[in-house]
Write an enzyme that holds these catalytic residues in place. Sequence first.
Site, PDB file in Angstrom:
ATOM      1  N   GLU A  42      -9.634   0.141   4.209  1.00  0.00           N
ATOM      2  CA  GLU A  42      -8.976   1.276   3.574  1.00  0.00           C
ATOM      3  C   GLU A  42      -7.603   0.843   3.063  1.00  0.00           C
ATOM      4  OE1 GLU A  42      -9.982   4.355   3.014  1.00  0.00           O
ATOM      5  OE2 GLU A  42     -11.803   4.527   4.222  1.00  0.00           O
ATOM      6  N   CYS A  43      -7.148   1.484   1.992  1.00  0.00           N
ATOM      7  CA  CYS A  43      -5.839   1.141   1.433  1.00  0.00           C
ATOM      8  C   CYS A  43      -4.714   1.962   2.053  1.00  0.00           C
ATOM      9  CB  CYS A  43      -5.840   1.337  -0.078  1.00  0.00           C
ATOM     10  SG  CYS A  43      -5.955   3.067  -0.587  1.00  0.00           S
ATOM     11  N   GLY A  44      -5.076   2.970   2.842  1.00  0.00           N
ATOM     12  CA  GLY A  44      -4.062   3.792   3.481  1.00  0.00           C
ATOM     13  C   GLY A  44      -3.939   5.181   2.914  1.00  0.00           C
ATOM     14  N   ASP A  54       0.826  -1.211   0.000  1.00  0.00           N
ATOM     15  CA  ASP A  54       0.000   0.000   0.000  1.00  0.00           C
ATOM     16  C   ASP A  54       0.860   1.260   0.000  1.00  0.00           C
ATOM     17  OD1 ASP A  54      -2.379  -1.371  -0.052  1.00  0.00           O
ATOM     18  OD2 ASP A  54      -2.785  -1.185   2.095  1.00  0.00           O
TER      19      ASP A  54
END
Length: 301
Positions: free
Chosen positions: A285-287, A171
């Site tokens: 969430e992907c960050g 990520d």
Amino acid sequence: MRFLFVAIAVVVQITETMGFSLQMSLDRSLAVKFPRDFKNIPVGTDYGCDLDARSNRQIETRRLSFLENELFEVLKTAVQAKQRPMFTTALIAGDNVILDALAKMDLLSKVPVVFVDTFTLFPETVAHLKELEAHYGFKSKVYHAADCTDKDDYHRKYGSDYWATDIDRYDMLCKVEPMNRALKEHDSDCWINGRRRDHGAERAALPVWEGKKLNPLAFWSFEDCWSYLRKHAVPYHPLHDAGYSSLGDQHSTVKVDPKVWFTYGGERSGRFQNLVNKDGTAKTECGIHTEIRRDDLSIKK
């Protein structure tokens, strides 16, 4: 603003139940398999019959008109009050609403459009970006892993399943750092994005104005987004026609039952499949938004 149409495009005529027709310009090669005529897109509202149906549609029309006016006003304020607004898109339904609004307001020359290519996206996603560039007459700023020149280079250095080795490092390499780099290079003081409250999880209480982040669709629903796309015949991601309510990385995105699309959190329920955070919780969430601060748009230490 005059939208640009290229020779490879086909025009799809869409006849709405309200009695008017619209046109959408599509890439010919994509349109063969994914016509984008809204026939495969579910409708969330049970309008009823006769007077109920007419009344419910009238209410929906008034609601959408209000939301559109608010969206246009927020975007106008962003351009007037901020120095360097920037819009990031993942090419999903809500993002295409914002892109279309920017085009209608003739703001694409003032607001850079940024796209992050993780090199693990569906091929239709990259193709759709080019389709939108041709449709609206703009050129996006594409960012990706800093030490990779292209997808082949990424595979040579990290392999095709780097995400499975360490999802947090993946990520950071493919999403968070490229996005942060885009924000830095544009020195943006207004990051326009498509997050909404009905996405759920960390997004459940989003405001519209959030420090240097701007969430103009915060109070919209997923169904509102599709009502807008239908009304204005906005080209949408090809894979929505195939049953995907939201699009992310190919390895962790699945189709979603049409009955779930418009439920709370339903849009993103097909994302981050079989992925967990280091603490064992399900990944939502992907960050990009959780690791980049809203006050100065820097990466959290």
